[in-house]
Design an enzyme around this catalytic site. Structure first.
Site, short mmCIF file in Angstrom:
data_model
loop_
_atom_site.label_atom_id
_atom_site.label_comp_id
_atom_site.label_asym_id
_atom_site.label_seq_id
_atom_site.Cartn_x
_atom_site.Cartn_y
_atom_site.Cartn_z
N GLU A 30 0.81 -1.21 0.00
CA GLU A 30 0.00 0.00 0.00
C GLU A 30 0.85 1.27 0.00
O GLU A 30 0.33 2.36 0.21
CB GLU A 30 -0.95 -0.01 1.21
N HIS A 68 -2.62 5.50 7.28
CA HIS A 68 -3.68 4.68 6.66
C HIS A 68 -4.03 3.55 7.62
O HIS A 68 -3.15 2.78 8.02
CB HIS A 68 -3.21 4.12 5.32
N HIS A 98 -7.18 0.50 8.97
CA HIS A 98 -8.39 -0.26 8.69
C HIS A 98 -9.28 -0.18 9.93
O HIS A 98 -9.84 -1.18 10.38
CB HIS A 98 -8.06 -1.71 8.37
N TYR A 114 -14.79 19.82 15.83
CA TYR A 114 -13.43 19.28 15.70
C TYR A 114 -13.29 18.38 14.49
O TYR A 114 -12.23 18.33 13.87
CB TYR A 114 -13.05 18.54 16.99
N HIS A 172 -12.55 -0.52 2.83
CA HIS A 172 -11.11 -0.61 3.09
C HIS A 172 -10.68 0.23 4.29
O HIS A 172 -10.23 -0.33 5.29
CB HIS A 172 -10.36 -0.19 1.82
#
Length: 213
Positions: free
Chosen positions: A79, A98, A100, A125, A165
């Protein structure tokens, strides 16, 4: 002034500290998720493939040169291109996270969200740290078409949500990217909790004023 050993060491240690914090609080699991930092010379450090964010070794992080070419360290994550395409479109960004994360992934699977902006403005926020959150269509993990889809949104959005994802979030610093990712996950949790309830959102005027800040 060129890249110093101190800068590299500090970045390696920082990535590991943030990774452990994210893992220990259940925001990622197993060997999922990855973190990167762009250094002052444009080179990048990134968590490698099949590595738990809770048990990172700073000496084994993957290192890329300023052109995105793998230099040394453990084998890069498949990735890595997600990070590269964010950096290419966002020269002001120096870190990408990144994950999950459970609630964000859950929202990414819903059929009735707005693909132009997945989560509503529930809190100030969220608007300030995340802003708008476009949904990137589903592509299989490692599919290079995903990079193109992310790049098309990255110039105007520092956070995107990959369908089925998870989120990809860039920031000017690792703290900024981390905090925005965590704010996104908490807002996704709130969004799921509130489904079916009458909800008082921030108005368009209130959200626009916060984005300008």
């Amino acid at each position: 002034m060129g890249l110093t050993k101190s800068e590299v060491t500090k970045a390696r240690d920082h990535i590991c500290v943030v990774g452990k914090s994210i893992f220990d609080r259940g925001l990622t699991f197993g060997s999922t998720g990855n973190i990167s930092v762009r250094l002052s010379d444009g080179s990048m450090l990134m968590t490698p493939t099949n590595a738990s964010l809770g048990a990172l070794d700073p000496a084994r992080l993957s290192r890329f040169d300023a052109n995105g070419i793998f230099v040394d360290g453990d084998k890069p994550t498949k990735e890595s291109f997600l990070h590269m395409c964010m950096y290419c479109q966002r020269p002001q960004s120096n870190a990408v996270v990144h994950l999950h994360s459970t609630h964000s992934v859950a929202v990414s699977t819903l059929a009735d969200v707005d693909p132009a902006d997945v989560l509503p403005p529930l809190t100030a926020y969220y608007v300030m740290r995340v802003g708008r959150l476009p949904l990137i269509p589903y592509f299989a993990p490692g599919d290079e078409k995903l990079a193109q889809a992310v790049a098309e949104q990255a110039a105007d959005n520092h956070a995107v949500l990959l369908a089925n994802h998870g989120p990809v979030v860039a920031g000017s610093s690792l703290e900024e990217a981390q905090y925005a990712t965590e704010e996104l996950e908490e807002t996704a949790k709130l969004f799921l909790m509130l489904r079916g309830h009458r909800t008082r959102l921030l108005t368009q005027e209130q959200a626009d004023a916060l984005r300008k800040r």
